[in-house]
Design a protein around this motif. Structure first.
Motif, mmCIF file in Angstrom:
data_model
loop_
_atom_site.group_PDB
_atom_site.id
_atom_site.type_symbol
_atom_site.label_atom_id
_atom_site.label_comp_id
_atom_site.label_asym_id
_atom_site.label_seq_id
_atom_site.Cartn_x
_atom_site.Cartn_y
_atom_site.Cartn_z
ATOM 1 N N LEU A 61 -9.544 18.656 17.753
ATOM 2 C CA LEU A 61 -9.271 19.255 16.526
ATOM 3 C C LEU A 61 -8.444 18.794 15.441
ATOM 4 C CD1 LEU A 61 -8.445 22.722 18.172
ATOM 5 C CD2 LEU A 61 -10.152 22.374 16.544
ATOM 6 N N LEU A 62 -7.678 18.088 15.392
ATOM 7 C CA LEU A 62 -6.749 17.480 14.621
ATOM 8 C C LEU A 62 -7.156 16.241 13.954
ATOM 9 C CD1 LEU A 62 -4.743 19.632 15.577
ATOM 10 C CD2 LEU A 62 -2.903 17.866 15.483
ATOM 11 N N SER A 63 -8.212 15.414 14.703
ATOM 12 C CA SER A 63 -8.560 14.247 14.194
ATOM 13 C C SER A 63 -9.763 14.385 13.615
ATOM 14 C CB SER A 63 -8.818 13.473 15.523
ATOM 15 O OG SER A 63 -9.628 13.756 16.339
ATOM 16 N N GLY A 64 -10.524 15.704 13.808
ATOM 17 C CA GLY A 64 -11.672 16.009 12.801
ATOM 18 C C GLY A 64 -12.967 16.382 13.974
ATOM 19 N N VAL A 65 -13.311 17.611 14.075
ATOM 20 C CA VAL A 65 -14.363 18.306 14.562
ATOM 21 C C VAL A 65 -15.636 17.624 13.882
ATOM 22 C CG1 VAL A 65 -15.589 20.142 15.393
ATOM 23 C CG2 VAL A 65 -13.189 20.132 15.645
ATOM 24 N N ASP A 66 -16.622 17.256 14.590
ATOM 25 C CA ASP A 66 -17.981 17.028 14.316
ATOM 26 C C ASP A 66 -17.900 15.875 13.132
ATOM 27 O OD1 ASP A 66 -20.780 17.128 14.123
ATOM 28 O OD2 ASP A 66 -20.894 18.658 12.586
ATOM 29 N N GLU A 67 -17.020 14.962 13.444
ATOM 30 C CA GLU A 67 -16.908 13.793 12.576
ATOM 31 C C GLU A 67 -16.337 14.395 11.180
ATOM 32 O OE1 GLU A 67 -18.467 12.768 16.031
ATOM 33 O OE2 GLU A 67 -19.728 13.618 14.726
ATOM 34 N N GLY A 68 -15.692 15.410 11.076
ATOM 35 C CA GLY A 68 -15.004 15.696 9.991
ATOM 36 C C GLY A 68 -13.684 15.142 9.668
ATOM 37 N N ARG A 69 -13.079 15.335 8.626
ATOM 38 C CA ARG A 69 -11.862 14.308 8.328
ATOM 39 C C ARG A 69 -10.517 14.990 9.162
ATOM 40 N NH1 ARG A 69 -8.324 16.158 4.145
ATOM 41 N NH2 ARG A 69 -9.028 17.663 3.195
ATOM 42 N N ALA A 70 -9.815 14.305 9.413
ATOM 43 C CA ALA A 70 -8.496 14.696 10.035
ATOM 44 C C ALA A 70 -7.488 15.531 9.197
ATOM 45 C CB ALA A 70 -7.509 13.470 10.481
ATOM 46 N N ALA A 71 -6.933 16.413 10.094
ATOM 47 C CA ALA A 71 -6.075 17.182 9.406
ATOM 48 C C ALA A 71 -4.789 16.823 8.920
ATOM 49 C CB ALA A 71 -5.455 18.239 10.599
ATOM 50 N N ASP A 72 -4.356 17.425 7.939
ATOM 51 C CA ASP A 72 -3.140 17.040 7.283
ATOM 52 C C ASP A 72 -1.860 17.781 7.786
ATOM 53 O OD1 ASP A 72 -3.939 15.212 4.997
ATOM 54 O OD2 ASP A 72 -5.218 16.889 4.397
ATOM 55 N N ALA A 73 -2.077 18.767 8.376
ATOM 56 C CA ALA A 73 -1.152 19.673 8.855
ATOM 57 C C ALA A 73 -1.862 20.806 9.928
ATOM 58 C CB ALA A 73 -0.380 20.616 7.666
ATOM 59 N N VAL A 74 -0.939 21.262 10.831
ATOM 60 C CA VAL A 74 -1.251 22.109 11.990
ATOM 61 C C VAL A 74 -0.385 23.269 11.994
ATOM 62 C CG1 VAL A 74 -0.230 20.854 13.584
ATOM 63 C CG2 VAL A 74 -1.827 22.526 14.193
ATOM 64 N N VAL A 75 -1.044 24.610 11.762
ATOM 65 C CA VAL A 75 -0.081 25.848 11.932
ATOM 66 C C VAL A 75 -0.475 26.256 13.294
ATOM 67 C CG1 VAL A 75 0.142 28.239 11.289
ATOM 68 C CG2 VAL A 75 -0.189 26.147 9.701
ATOM 69 N N HIS A 76 0.491 26.270 14.350
ATOM 70 C CA HIS A 76 0.178 26.735 15.741
ATOM 71 C C HIS A 76 0.697 28.248 16.095
ATOM 72 C CE1 HIS A 76 -0.467 26.583 19.904
ATOM 73 N NE2 HIS A 76 1.165 26.500 20.156
ATOM 74 N N LEU A 77 -0.344 29.152 15.953
ATOM 75 C CA LEU A 77 0.133 30.429 16.185
ATOM 76 C C LEU A 77 -0.513 31.048 17.399
ATOM 77 C CD1 LEU A 77 -1.040 31.978 12.813
ATOM 78 C CD2 LEU A 77 1.325 31.033 13.435
ATOM 79 N N SER A 78 -1.300 30.291 18.277
ATOM 80 C CA SER A 78 -2.114 30.688 19.566
ATOM 81 C C SER A 78 -1.125 30.729 20.466
ATOM 82 C CB SER A 78 -3.033 29.542 19.707
ATOM 83 O OG SER A 78 -3.639 30.153 20.836
ATOM 84 N N ALA A 79 -1.056 31.933 21.319
ATOM 85 C CA ALA A 79 -0.428 32.250 22.341
ATOM 86 C C ALA A 79 -0.674 33.545 22.873
ATOM 87 C CB ALA A 79 1.182 32.262 21.987
#
Length: 287
Positions: A61-79
């Motif tokens: 997810l952070l490195s890039g799904v489907d060869e998309g570019r990597a993330a610059d930031a992550v917001v972690h709300l999942s729980a």
């Protein structure tokens, strides 16, 4: 604000997540939204199904799904978002490893801007044991009273150590109060005759739109290391003055300063000072 930053938002289908995704997209962010199930009515940004208990999926997810570019930031709300929604062991097994995986994936991929959803529960909710003082804030040690809250406190501690290992890493843990949608405010008048009904969280709440604002401000804040912030609205769910509520329900609990009107007893002073957070939506304007 125009930006080309790509932000992965976990828990995007949740009560707060939907507000956050919409707000970040409207603010110009390139949002990759993720959850175990898609949002019920579509949603802003692009959506990817993922299981955060699998480190490999989080790294992708952070490195890039489907060869998309990597993330610059992550917001972690999942729980699992509250005590009692699942067994204690299931809540712990889902929440704590998922947060570890997000922090570890950020370390691996090189993401240095992380916002995580902590909880007001680490402050000692449901306050069967009175708080050490009011308004409560980030200055006293966490006081978890449930497995859910214990997990949140451990997640904060993990984040502290990740920032110690990675000096350029920023982790903002937002201790959200009880999240409300505008339609939830129809219930608020029913609480006015019994102050004890909402004493469990010092009569606090957070409008989902203001919660989203806090997330954006945390993303944009200029600091490194770990910081925790209480995120609530600047008023309470009650029509009575806050000083009267404290005197009735928490006699003997020290006041750190005089209370003004209906001000929140979950101090947002640090969020105001460091993040520039300023609530815009109050329940009495909606009822």
């Amino acid at each position: 604000m125009a930006t080309t930053q790509r932000v992965v938002v976990t828990g995007a289908s949740g009560k707060l997540g939907r507000f956050v995704v919409e707000h970040l997209v409207d603010s110009g962010y390139d949002v990759v939204a993720t959850d175990r199930v898609p949002p019920e009515q579509g949603g802003a940004g692009r959506f990817t199904v993922a299981d955060l208990t699998d480190l490999g999926q989080v790294v992708e997810l952070l490195s890039g799904v489907d060869e998309g570019r990597a993330a610059d930031a992550v917001v972690h709300l999942s729980a699992i978002p509250a005590p009692g929604l699942a067994t204690n062991a299931a809540t712990f097994r889902n929440n704590v490893p998922s947060t570890y995986n997000v922090l570890r994936a950020a370390q691996v991929v090189g993401v240095r801007n992380v916002v995580t959803a902590s909880s007001e529960t680490v402050l000692g909710l449901p306050f069967d044991v009175p708080p050490p003082y009011v308004p409560v804030d980030e200055e006293y040690d966490v006081l978890p009273q449930s497995t859910y809250s214990l997990g949140k406190s451990l997640e904060e501690e993990m984040a502290r150590h990740f920032t110690r290992w990675e000096p350029e890493l920023k982790v903002a843990a937002l201790r959200f109060s009880n999240v409300m949608r505008p339609e939830d405010y129809a219930r608020f008048p029913s609480w006015q005759d019994d102050a004890a009904a909402r004493r469990w969280n010092l009569w606090g709440y957070i409008d989902g739109r203001d919660g989203a604002q806090a997330v954006r401000r945390a993303l944009e804040a200029d600091f490194t290391g770990f910081e925790a912030f209480v995120i609530a609205n600047d008023d309470t769910v009650m029509e009575r003055d806050s000083a009267d509520l404290v005197a009735e329900q928490f006699p003997g609990v020290p006041l750190r300063r005089p209370l003004q009107g209906r001000e929140t007893l979950l101090s947002i002073d640090k969020a105001r000072r460091v993040l520039g957070y300023a609530p815009q939506h109050r329940w009495q304007d909606e009822v």
